[in-house]
Design a protein around this motif. Structure first.
Motif, PDB file in Angstrom:
ATOM      1  N   ALA A 287       0.834  -1.202   0.000  1.00 34.42           N
ATOM      2  CA  ALA A 287       0.000   0.000   0.000  1.00 34.42           C
ATOM      3  C   ALA A 287       0.870   1.254   0.000  1.00 34.42           C
ATOM      4  CB  ALA A 287      -0.922   0.007   1.218  1.00 34.42           C
ATOM      5  N   LEU A 288       2.085   1.130   0.526  1.00 35.82           N
ATOM      6  CA  LEU A 288       3.001   2.274   0.561  1.00 35.82           C
ATOM      7  C   LEU A 288       3.369   2.755  -0.839  1.00 35.82           C
ATOM      8  CD1 LEU A 288       5.344   1.004   3.432  1.00 35.82           C
ATOM      9  CD2 LEU A 288       3.545   2.726   3.611  1.00 35.82           C
ATOM     10  N   VAL A 289       3.223   1.870  -1.840  1.00 38.38           N
ATOM     11  CA  VAL A 289       3.480   2.261  -3.228  1.00 38.38           C
ATOM     12  C   VAL A 289       2.223   2.052  -4.079  1.00 38.38           C
ATOM     13  CG1 VAL A 289       5.992   1.978  -3.203  1.00 38.38           C
ATOM     14  CG2 VAL A 289       4.537  -0.020  -3.640  1.00 38.38           C
ATOM     15  N   GLN A 290       1.062   2.210  -3.436  1.00 39.97           N
ATOM     16  CA  GLN A 290      -0.248   2.145  -4.089  1.00 39.97           C
ATOM     17  C   GLN A 290      -0.504   0.833  -4.830  1.00 39.97           C
ATOM     18  OE1 GLN A 290       1.350   5.498  -4.123  1.00 39.97           O
ATOM     19  NE2 GLN A 290       0.073   5.482  -2.299  1.00 39.97           N
ATOM     20  N   THR A 291       0.067  -0.265  -4.341  1.00 41.13           N
ATOM     21  CA  THR A 291      -0.196  -1.581  -4.933  1.00 41.13           C
ATOM     22  C   THR A 291      -0.567  -2.573  -3.833  1.00 41.13           C
ATOM     23  OG1 THR A 291       2.189  -2.045  -4.897  1.00 41.13           O
ATOM     24  CG2 THR A 291       1.248  -1.309  -6.988  1.00 41.13           C
ATOM     25  N   GLY A 292      -1.298  -2.094  -2.841  1.00 45.03           N
ATOM     26  CA  GLY A 292      -1.683  -2.948  -1.728  1.00 45.03           C
ATOM     27  C   GLY A 292      -2.786  -3.921  -2.088  1.00 45.03           C
ATOM     28  N   ALA A 293      -3.001  -4.882  -1.199  1.00 45.59           N
ATOM     29  CA  ALA A 293      -4.107  -5.834  -1.322  1.00 45.59           C
ATOM     30  C   ALA A 293      -4.781  -5.888   0.040  1.00 45.59           C
ATOM     31  CB  ALA A 293      -3.593  -7.214  -1.724  1.00 45.59           C
ATOM     32  N   HIS A 294      -6.036  -5.453   0.114  1.00 42.92           N
ATOM     33  CA  HIS A 294      -6.725  -5.286   1.388  1.00 42.92           C
ATOM     34  C   HIS A 294      -7.943  -6.196   1.494  1.00 42.92           C
ATOM     35  CE1 HIS A 294      -4.193  -1.782   1.395  1.00 42.92           C
ATOM     36  NE2 HIS A 294      -4.907  -1.155   0.481  1.00 42.92           N
TER      37      HIS A 294
END
Length: 276
Positions: free
Chosen positions: A124-131
């Motif tokens: 998420a820190l590089v806008q590619t997280g999985a939540h």
């Protein structure tokens, strides 16, 4: 994203994950002036204030005008943070990214079930997280969509049907980046052992990881099919895969994820017990 853009969002805790969400929301068009962050660390407040975000170290002040309150604190301080807020969060949507904090635990401290529990991960820190997200039925479709929009600012959002599945999400994606980093470490070391310099071994490994992930995301084929497509009979890839199979790499990975799931369950039970 339109719903989230019209909300006042408060973050209790301004650490890395909170800052990732804040950055994502601002980049999606949410005015920084609609964001308030409460954090006891002066350096964090200064960093966020430079982005025109409202900052404070008073949690009660922070939540006053909030439509959504994002809990982004360490599990061990959750009780001390939420106890003074009991009764003050009525009708506010609570989005919790606190590891191991079950909705029942948060509800006990806040007096509301209007909670979305989230298991994020560090990409998420590089806008590619999985939540992974879960909420009780009291959280209606509109509020679920709002929570999705907030988390989508930093990556993929997926709802699970049972809260117990959050422990599985933790094992698969929450801890997942570390598994891939572990694989990268091993490949880099192998390249060095066979004669490549560290810079070359690292660049090849990281670009290969990126390329494989991009292929898996964009291809109509499953990862298993993609693997088969690059495994020529009696070729170099088959030689490596045979070693993986002989040493039961697949089974070991599955066993490792079960261990991560079990530990997530234990942490949730410990936090729940501390709330009684």
């Amino acid at each position: 994203m339109s719903t989230a853009l019209n909300c006042n969002i408060c973050f209790i805790g301004g650490g890395n994950m909170a800052q990732a969400l804040i950055g994502g929301l601002i980049s999606r068009g949410l005015p920084a002036t609609r964001i308030t962050v409460s954090d006891p660390v002066a350096q964090i407040r200064e960093t966020l204030q430079a982005k025109d975000v409202h900052v404070t170290e008073n949690n009660i002040e922070a939540i006053a005008d909030a439509d959504v309150v994002v809990l982004a604190v360490k599990p061990q301080v959750l009780a001390s943070v939420l106890t003074p807020l009991k009764g003050l969060l009525k009708n506010k949507l609570i989005v919790s990214i606190v590891a191991g904090a079950e909705i029942a635990t948060i509800s006990k401290f806040t007096g509301t079930d209007l909670v979305v529990r989230v298991m994020p991960n560090t990409p998420a820190l590089v806008q590619t997280g999985a939540h992974g997200l879960f909420a009780y039925p009291v959280v209606d479709a509109e509020k679920r969509e709002l929570a999705s929009q907030i988390l989508a600012a930093t990556g993929l959002t997926l709802w699970v049907n049972e809260e117990a599945q959050i422990d599985v999400v933790t094992a698969v994606s929450g801890s997942g980046p570390a598994y891939f980093f572990y694989m990268m470490e091993s490949m880099i070391q192998a390249g060095k052992n066979m004669g490549l310099d560290e810079k070359t071994a690292t660049a090849l490994t990281l670009q290969t990881a990126l390329g494989a992930a991009q292929m898996a995301i964009t291809s109509a084929n499953s990862p298993a099919e993609l693997r088969k497509n690059v495994t020529s009979p009696n070729g170099t890839t088959q030689a490596a895969i045979e070693v993986f199979d002989q040493t039961q790499i697949s089974q070991n990975i599955q066993t490792a994820l079960v261990a991560a799931q079990k530990r997530s369950q234990e942490l949730a039970q410990d936090l729940s017990a501390s709330a009684k």
